[in-house]
Enzyme design. Structure first.
Site, PDB file in Angstrom:
ATOM      1  N   HIS A   1     -34.585 -19.049   8.159  1.00  0.00           N
ATOM      2  CA  HIS A   1     -35.416 -18.634   9.305  1.00  0.00           C
ATOM      3  C   HIS A   1     -36.056 -17.267   9.092  1.00  0.00           C
ATOM      4  O   HIS A   1     -36.154 -16.471  10.021  1.00  0.00           O
ATOM      5  CB  HIS A   1     -34.579 -18.640  10.600  1.00  0.00           C
ATOM      6  CG  HIS A   1     -34.241 -20.016  11.046  1.00  0.00           C
ATOM      7  ND1 HIS A   1     -35.063 -20.756  11.863  1.00  0.00           N
ATOM      8  CD2 HIS A   1     -33.195 -20.823  10.758  1.00  0.00           C
ATOM      9  CE1 HIS A   1     -34.522 -21.952  12.079  1.00  0.00           C
ATOM     10  NE2 HIS A   1     -33.390 -22.024  11.415  1.00  0.00           N
TER      11      HIS A   1
ATOM     12  N   ASN B   1     -36.232 -26.782   8.370  1.00  0.00           N
ATOM     13  CA  ASN B   1     -36.149 -27.687   9.521  1.00  0.00           C
ATOM     14  C   ASN B   1     -37.426 -27.686  10.349  1.00  0.00           C
ATOM     15  O   ASN B   1     -37.666 -28.616  11.094  1.00  0.00           O
ATOM     16  CB  ASN B   1     -34.961 -27.319  10.403  1.00  0.00           C
ATOM     17  CG  ASN B   1     -33.661 -27.864   9.850  1.00  0.00           C
ATOM     18  OD1 ASN B   1     -33.509 -27.967   8.628  1.00  0.00           O
ATOM     19  ND2 ASN B   1     -32.742 -28.223  10.717  1.00  0.00           N
TER      20      ASN B   1
ATOM     21  N   ASP C   1     -27.933 -20.261  10.568  1.00  0.00           N
ATOM     22  CA  ASP C   1     -28.078 -21.708  10.809  1.00  0.00           C
ATOM     23  C   ASP C   1     -29.077 -22.330   9.831  1.00  0.00           C
ATOM     24  O   ASP C   1     -29.918 -21.638   9.251  1.00  0.00           O
ATOM     25  CB  ASP C   1     -28.523 -21.974  12.249  1.00  0.00           C
ATOM     26  CG  ASP C   1     -29.821 -21.244  12.589  1.00  0.00           C
ATOM     27  OD1 ASP C   1     -29.998 -20.102  12.119  1.00  0.00           O
ATOM     28  OD2 ASP C   1     -30.654 -21.817  13.313  1.00  0.00           O
ATOM     29  N   GLU C   2     -28.954 -23.619   9.652  1.00  0.00           N
ATOM     30  CA  GLU C   2     -29.965 -24.461   9.003  1.00  0.00           C
ATOM     31  C   GLU C   2     -30.408 -23.981   7.632  1.00  0.00           C
ATOM     32  O   GLU C   2     -31.599 -23.955   7.325  1.00  0.00           O
ATOM     33  CB  GLU C   2     -31.187 -24.604   9.936  1.00  0.00           C
ATOM     34  CG  GLU C   2     -30.838 -25.246  11.255  1.00  0.00           C
ATOM     35  CD  GLU C   2     -32.052 -25.510  12.148  1.00  0.00           C
ATOM     36  OE1 GLU C   2     -32.074 -26.547  12.808  1.00  0.00           O
ATOM     37  OE2 GLU C   2     -32.977 -24.658  12.169  1.00  0.00           O
ATOM     38  N   LEU C   3     -29.453 -23.625   6.819  1.00  0.00           N
ATOM     39  CA  LEU C   3     -29.792 -23.220   5.452  1.00  0.00           C
ATOM     40  C   LEU C   3     -30.280 -24.435   4.672  1.00  0.00           C
ATOM     41  O   LEU C   3     -29.663 -25.493   4.703  1.00  0.00           O
ATOM     42  CB  LEU C   3     -28.547 -22.622   4.785  1.00  0.00           C
ATOM     43  CG  LEU C   3     -28.802 -21.617   3.674  1.00  0.00           C
ATOM     44  CD1 LEU C   3     -29.634 -20.449   4.186  1.00  0.00           C
ATOM     45  CD2 LEU C   3     -27.476 -21.102   3.134  1.00  0.00           C
TER      46      LEU C   3
END
Lengths: 566, 566
Positions: free
Chosen positions: A277, A302, A341-343
C-alpha cells in the site's frame, strides 16, 4: 407482543409519562431512573469542586456542554414531540447546578493527557446523579478528568427542549454508579488516502465520536493512491504524493487534529501502512518501490496502483523507519500502526532489485519481511511507541512480533481466536461486521455487474450483533482491547462521510462500552437499541452531523410500531 | 488492453493533448470535436438574436449560465489538473460571444411553458457550434426556448478552469447537430412522506436534475406516514397529517417548486397515491380510511402503518376526487399521478364498512376499485390532466384505464412488455435497476439479520446497463416514454439525499437522452461513461451538490487505469 410505549400513550398521553426509553448511547453499565421532569434553572451552571488547578481542556469541555444544553434544541421523539411535556414542566422542579469532583487526589491531569495514555491504563469511569428535588444539585464524580468528561457526555444526553426553549430532563432522579467501559478501544477508522478529507471533516467526525464516548481515532492517512501526511524531513512525499497542494495535512494540521481529538477524550492512532500500500512513494522515491504502477495491477496488488516498499533493501527499511520515527515522535499517542496488510508476493518475485537484495543477504522473503519489521518496530519502541499491525503480520507471515504488539483483525471475525492463541492483543475490525464501505457496488471501472467484495451492506443491526468474545477462552478475554468500525474511501468522500458513517458507527461504540448486558441484566439487543439510536441520530443532526434516518419519522416517534409482530 | 489516455500522457503531456474524453453528460446524440483550446474573452457575453420578446426565464437562465462559467472553477480531471493547459492557454484563441437564436418563429414561449407541455409535444432539440477561431462566435439554435436551454446546459459542460481563473474549452471546434433526447421522460422520483425534505433540498435536487437535462420530477409527496402537501380546501390534512407544522409544503412552497422546476426545463408530476398508502388521512378523516393502523400491520399493508381509502364508498371516492382536483388544477403539469400500488385486499375484507358498501352496491372489490378509479381519473380528465398510475393498476386489477394513461413499471423490468401489450404508455422505474434505496439493510425494527427487500444496491453501472426496449416489439417502442430512478426514503433524509442520489441517478438521464448508441456508433457502455460521470460528479460538487466519489481520486484522474485488464 410486548405493548410498546406509543400504544400506552393513547391512554396516558395527558400525563406525559412515556418513560420506557432511556435515550442514552452508549447505555451506561449501571442506571436507575425515575419519572420526574426536572428543568434547568435560569441560573444553572456547572462547577468544579476540590481540584486545585482545573485543566484548561476540562474548562473548555464544560463550556461546550453548557452551550449544547441550550443549543441542542432536541425535542423528545414521541408523538407531539416537546409539546407533550409542556404542561408538566410548568410546575417541574429546577436543577440549580452540576458539580464535578475528582475522588482522591486534588491534582488532575488534562483530558488529553488521560486520553492519550497507554490503552491499558486509562481511567474513563464516572458516577452521575441527577436529583428530582427543586433547587437540587447534580453531581459527576470520577478518578480523572477523562472520567468527568465521559460523565459530561452522559449528562448532555439527558436533556431535551420542549419547543419553547425550556431545557429539561424527564427521567429524574437519575443515578449512574461507576459507569465505565467494558473495553478501552472504541474506535473509528477513516481512510484519507483514496479520497481526501479536510481537517473540518475530521473534526466533525471526532465530534460524532465524542458523542458516543469513542476513545480511538484510527487515521489510515496514506496509501498507494495519495500521501497527504506531512513528514518532517521528507517534504517531497506530500509535494509529489498528495493529490494537490490543497490536499495535504500540514504539521500544524496534524497537531490541530490530535489536540482536537485529545481534548475530546480521543487518542489518534496514525497508520503508515507498510510494506504494501505504498505505491505513491514511488513518485518521490522510486528507488524504494518495487512494481510501481506495474501492469496489469491485478497481478501485483489488491487494487490499483501497484507498488510496495522494497522490504529486502536495508536502505528502504531505514528510509521507512525514518519516516515513521519523524512523524511518530510528534504525536501524543503511545501507539503507531505500521500496517502490514495485503502483501503481494509476486511484486517482489518480479522485482529484480528485491531478488538481488535477497540473494545478497541470503534471506527468504519472509525472513526479509521479519527483518524489515524489526527495523520499523524497533524504531517505534526506541521512542516509546507500541506497534499496531493488521492481522496478516500475525497470522500469515513469519514475523516475530513483540508481546505488546496490537493486532487488528479485519479479514474475518473468525480470525480473532488465532490472534489471541498467539498471546497477542487484538482490536476487532472484522469486514463481515464492521466495514462501512461494503455493499455500494463495484468501483473497478469496467465491471458493470459487480458488487463490492464484502457484500452485503453492514447494517447497524448487523454490527450491533457482533460478539467480541465469540470463540475465545476465558484466558484470552483480557487480550481483547475492543473494536472499531472502518471507512475505506474508494467510494466515499467528504460528501457522504457523515451519512455513510452515522449513526451506524455508533453500534460498536455501545458494544464495547456497555458490554453484553443492559443495566437490567438482559442481553443487549436491537429492539432496545433502536429508539436510543434514533435519539442519538436526531441529536447528531441538531449538532450539524449529517447522520441519516434509520426509519420513517413516523416510526422514530412510535417506538416498536415498525417492528414485525410475527 | 486499449491504451488509456493517461498512459499516452507520459509522452504527450507537454502538448496538453489528452482528448479522448468528451466530458458531456448526457452525451449528445451527435458530436464532433477538435483539439484546440479556446478561452472565454474578457468581454465574453451571451446574446439572443431574432426573438421579438425574450422570455424572462430564458434571460434568467442565460444569466445563471454566465455566472456558472465563472464560478464552476472545475479543473480538468487529468494528472496535473488545470495546470497542464496553462502553457497552451497563453496563446489560445478567444471566444467573443455565444449567440442564441430560434429557427422559424420570432415569438417564443417561456422555458416553463415548453417544459410543462404535454409529454409528447415538447421540443428539446438544439444545435451548438463552438469555433476554434480567435474572436469567434459560438451559436446555439433551437425551435424553442427549451431547446436553447438544453443547449446552454451542454455549453456549460464544455468549460474548465486552469486553476488561475481562465475559463476555457479544450475540444474546439465543437459541433453538435440536432441533438435531441431519445425519450421525453427523463426523471427522478423523491418520496417526501417517509421523511420530510425542505424546499431547499428539492431545489438542490432540481439543480442536479437540470445539469443532466432531466425533464420530469416525480414528487411522491404524501404516503401513509405523513401528509405534508397543502390541499386547498382541506387544511386538516396537513394540520393533522404532517409530521409537524414545520414539515408542510404550503401552497406558496408548491408554486415555488413547480416554478423553480419549470424555469429549469423540468415538469413536476405530483402523486397522491390512492387508494392504498393513505393511512395518514385517518388522522383527519377517519371515516374514509379502512384498517387504519390495524395490527399486526403485516396483515394489512406492505409497511407500517396500515390504512387505505374506503374505495367502495361513494363518499370516499368523491372526497378523494376533490382532493386531487383541488391540488391538480393549481399545477402546471398536464399529468397527475393517482398512484395505485400495493393494494391490500385483506384490509377491505376485514373492514365492515367496505363490506357493507360492496353489498349495498352489488359490486366486487375489483368492480369497486374500477368505479373509484373512474371517479378520480374522470375528475383529472375534466380539468385536462392525464392520469399516471403504478403498474398494478394496469396489470393486477380489473380497472379500465383510458388509452392516454401512463403506467409506471416498478416491480420488475420484466413487466414492461405486459404494459405495452395493453397498448398503454409506460415509464421505466424498475426496482431491479433504478431503485436508489436498495441495499441499505432492513429498516424494520426487530430484524437484525435482514437486508433490504430489493437487495443488492443498484450501482450506477447496473442502472446504466438497463435496456429500455428489452423484449418490446417495434410497434410497442413508441409507447415507451422514458424512465427514472427513484428514491424511497424509509432510510433517507436530507442528510443523505445528495449522496444516495448523485451521480448515480444521472445514469438513466443518459440512457434516455442519448439512447443506445454513442455519437461514433458504438453501443453505450460503462467504460466510456465512467470518466464522463466522474467529470459530472466533480462539477456537481463545485455547485454545492454533495455527489459522491465513484473511485479513488487517483482513478478519476487516470481514465482506464482502475479497470480490470483481464
Amino acid at each position: 407482543m410486548k405493548v410498546p410505549c406509543f400504544r400506552a400513550l393513547i391512554t396516558v398521553t395527558v400525563l406525559g409519562v412515556c418513560h420506557s426509553v432511556h435515550a442514552l448511547w452508549p447505555m451506561p453499565r449501571n442506571l436507575e431512573t425515575g419519572t420526574t421532569l426536572v428543568k434547568l434553572a435560569p441560573t444553572f451552571d456547572i462547577h468544579v469542586q476540590g481540584i486545585s488547578q482545573v485543566p484548561q481542556d476540562l474548562l473548555d469541555a464544560i463550556s461546550r456542554t453548557k452551550t449544547r444544553l441550550g443549543s441542542d434544541k432536541l425535542q423528545r421523539l414521541v408523538v407531539g414531540r416537546g409539546s407533550v411535556d409542556k404542561g408538566s414542566l410548568a410546575h417541574a422542579p429546577s436543577l440549580s447546578k452540576l458539580v464535578l469532583s475528582v475522588t482522591g487526589s486534588k491534582t488532575v491531569q488534562s483530558i488529553m493527557h488521560e486520553a492519550t495514555k497507554d490503552i491499558a491504563s486509562r481511567s474513563e469511569g464516572y458516577s452521575l446523579s441527577l436529583p428530582s428535588t427543586n433547587g437540587g444539585t447534580a453531581t459527576i464524580t470520577a478518578n480523572s478528568s477523562l472520567g468527568l468528561f465521559r460523565g459530561l457526555t452522559t449528562f448532555e444526553q439527558l436533556f431535551y427542549d420542549d419547543g419553547t426553549g425550556v431545557t429539561y430532563a424527564y427521567q429524574a432522579p437519575v443515578t449512574i454508579k461507576n459507569d465505565s467501559p467494558a473495553y478501552p478501544w472504541r474506535g473509528f477508522m477513516l481512510d484519507t488516502a483514496r479520497n481526501f478529507f479536510a481537517v473540518s471533516d475530521i473534526k466533525r467526525t471526532l465530534d460524532a465520536m465524542r458523542m458516543v464516548k469513542m476513545s480511538q481515532f484510527h487515521w489510515h492517512v496514506v496509501d498507494s493512491q495519495s500521501f497527504p501526511l506531512t513528514i518532517p524531513g521528507f517534504p517531497e512525499l506530500t509535494q509529489k504524493g498528495a493529490y494537490s497542494a490543497d490536499e495535504i495535512y500540514s504539521s500544524a494540521d496534524i497537531q490541530v487534529i490530535v489536540t482536537y481529538a485529545g481534548t475530546r477524550g480521543i487518542d489518534v492512532l496514525v497508520e503508515i501502512d507498510t510494506p504494501g500500500h505504498t505505491a505513491v512513494i514511488s513518485t518521490s522515491h522510486p528507488e524504494h518501490i518495487a512494481c510501481a504502477q506495474a501492469s496489469p495491477w491485478e497481478s501485483f496488488a489488491n487494487e490499483p496502483p501497484a507498488g510496495q516498499l522494497r522490504l529486502a533493501s536495508a536502505a528502504t527499511a531505514n528510509f521507512t523507519a525514518s519516516i515513521i520515527k519523524n512523524i511518530a515522535h510528534t504525536l501524543p499517542s503511545t501507539m503507531f500502526s505500521t500496517g502490514g496488510d495485503e502483501l503481494n508476493v509476486n511484486c517482489y518475485t518480479q522485482d529484480a532489485q528485491t531478488q538481488a537484495d535477497l540473494k545478497a543477504s541470503g534471506k527468504t522473503l519472509e525472513q526479509a519481511l521479519d527483518a524489515f519489521t524489526q527495523t520499523t518496530h524497533g524504531t517505534l519502541k526506541a521512542i516509546g511507541k507500541t506497534p499496531v499491525v493488521w492481522e496478516e503480520m500475525a497470522l500469515e507471515h513469519q514475523v516475530t512480533l513483540s508481546n505488546e504488539t496490537i493486532v487488528m483483525v479485519w479479514i474475518s471475525s473468525q480470525n480473532a481466536a488465532a490472534v489471541t492463541a498467539k498471546g497477542l492483543r487484538l482490536v476487532h475490525g472484522p469486514s463481515d461486521f464492521f466495514y462501512l464501505d461494503c455493499g455500494a457496488g463495484e468501483w473497478i471501472g469496467n465491471d458493470s455487474a459487480g458488487n463490492s467484495w464484502c457484500d452485503p451492506f453492514k447494517s447497524w443491526q448487523k454490527a450491533y450483533t457482533f460478539d467480541p468474545l465469540a470463540s475465545l477462552s476465558a484466558a484470552e478475554i483480557p487480550l481483547v482491547l475492543g473494536g472499531q468500525q472502518l471507512l475505506w474511501t474508494e467510494q466515499s468522500s467528504p460528501q457522504n462521510l457523515d451519512s455513510i458513517a452515522w449513526p451506524r458507527a455508533a453500534a460498536s461504540a455501545e458494544i464495547f462500552w456497555t458490554g453484553s448486558k443492559l443495566p437490567d441484566g438482559t442481553a443487549i439487543n436491537v429492539v432496545n437499541a433502536l429508539p436510543r439510536l434514533h435519539d442519538l441520530r436526531f441529536r447528531m443532526v441538531q449538532r450539524g452531523i449529517n447522520a441519516i434516518a434509520l426509519q420513517p419519522q413516523w416510526c422514530a416517534l412510535r417506538d416498536g410500531s415498525c417492528n414485525l409482530d410475527s
